[in-house]
Scaffold this active site. Structure first.
Site, PDB file in Angstrom:
ATOM      1  N   LYS A  46       0.825  -1.206   0.000  1.00 42.72           N
ATOM      2  CA  LYS A  46       0.000   0.000   0.000  1.00 42.72           C
ATOM      3  C   LYS A  46       0.862   1.260   0.000  1.00 42.72           C
ATOM      4  O   LYS A  46       0.350   2.354   0.186  1.00 42.72           O
ATOM      5  CB  LYS A  46      -0.913   0.014   1.230  1.00 42.72           C
ATOM      6  CG  LYS A  46      -1.907  -1.128   1.258  1.00 42.72           C
ATOM      7  CD  LYS A  46      -2.934  -0.980   2.368  1.00 42.72           C
ATOM      8  CE  LYS A  46      -2.314  -1.041   3.736  1.00 42.72           C
ATOM      9  NZ  LYS A  46      -3.314  -0.984   4.828  1.00 42.72           N
ATOM     10  N   ARG A  68      16.560 -10.938   4.236  1.00 44.00           N
ATOM     11  CA  ARG A  68      16.979 -11.267   2.865  1.00 44.00           C
ATOM     12  C   ARG A  68      16.278 -10.280   1.951  1.00 44.00           C
ATOM     13  O   ARG A  68      15.082 -10.065   2.060  1.00 44.00           O
ATOM     14  CB  ARG A  68      16.609 -12.680   2.470  1.00 44.00           C
ATOM     15  CG  ARG A  68      16.924 -12.899   0.958  1.00 44.00           C
ATOM     16  CD  ARG A  68      16.802 -14.297   0.512  1.00 44.00           C
ATOM     17  NE  ARG A  68      17.984 -15.018   0.940  1.00 44.00           N
ATOM     18  CZ  ARG A  68      18.204 -16.281   0.642  1.00 44.00           C
ATOM     19  NH1 ARG A  68      17.341 -16.969  -0.071  1.00 44.00           N
ATOM     20  NH2 ARG A  68      19.291 -16.878   1.055  1.00 44.00           N
TER      21      ARG A  68
END
Length: 166
Positions: A46, A68
């Site tokens: 969003k 990661r």
């Protein structure tokens, strides 16, 4: 129960099976509370920034982030936004230090001690240029005294150290 009372959150922006589950399993076996952050279902979709996401998680008193990311340097950047520990579980083509530590551990277990890597020659074969694991292995293995030989097509081996920062 070395991590009892600590919270470890996995923050993976790239798909992973072995690395993510290995960290989560280790944290649980050390009695940590674990959280798994899913980028694909988060407020990042969003428009929330990565910084806002990390700061929100930090406000939950997270003790460690296992990160990661597809972009090099993101785990280091995250250290600027949190007081929690940040563990690099792979960033871009840059590094995968925990895999290199696992590889070094396996080799030293086979040969005896870290000192026994001194003078050994280790060949890393394949697409070296784009391999974060190869880059991290070169760093760890040379620190342990091994000679590292890179083998692959010329187009997939770094020509100069400046093209392949360690």
């Amino acid at each position: 129960p070395a991590l009892r009372g600590k919270t470890v959150v996995s923050v993976f922006f790239e798909d992973s099976t072995r690395t993510r589950l290995s960290f989560e399993t280790a944290a649980k076996r050390l009695s940590a509370d674990t959280m798994t952050f899913s980028a694909s279902t988060s407020s990042l979709n969003k428009g929330e920034s990565l910084r806002d996401t990390i700061e929100t998680l930090s406000a939950m008193r997270v003790d460690a982030f296992v990160v990661r990311h597809k972009s090099s340097g993101v785990p280091l950047q995250i250290t600027e936004w949190t007081d929690a520990c940040v563990i690099n579980a792979g960033d871009g083509w840059h590094q995968h230090p925990t895999q290199a530590l696992t590889d070094a551990y396996t080799m030293t277990r086979e040969f005896g001690t870290p000192q026994t890597l001194k003078g050994k020659t280790v060949a890393i074969v394949g697409d070296i240029l784009h391999s974060r694991v190869a880059r991290s292995n070169v760093s760890v293995l040379t620190k342990l005294g091994a000679k590292v030989v890179l083998v692959g097509p010329n187009t997939l081996i770094p020509l100069h150290a400046t093209e392949w920062p360690v």
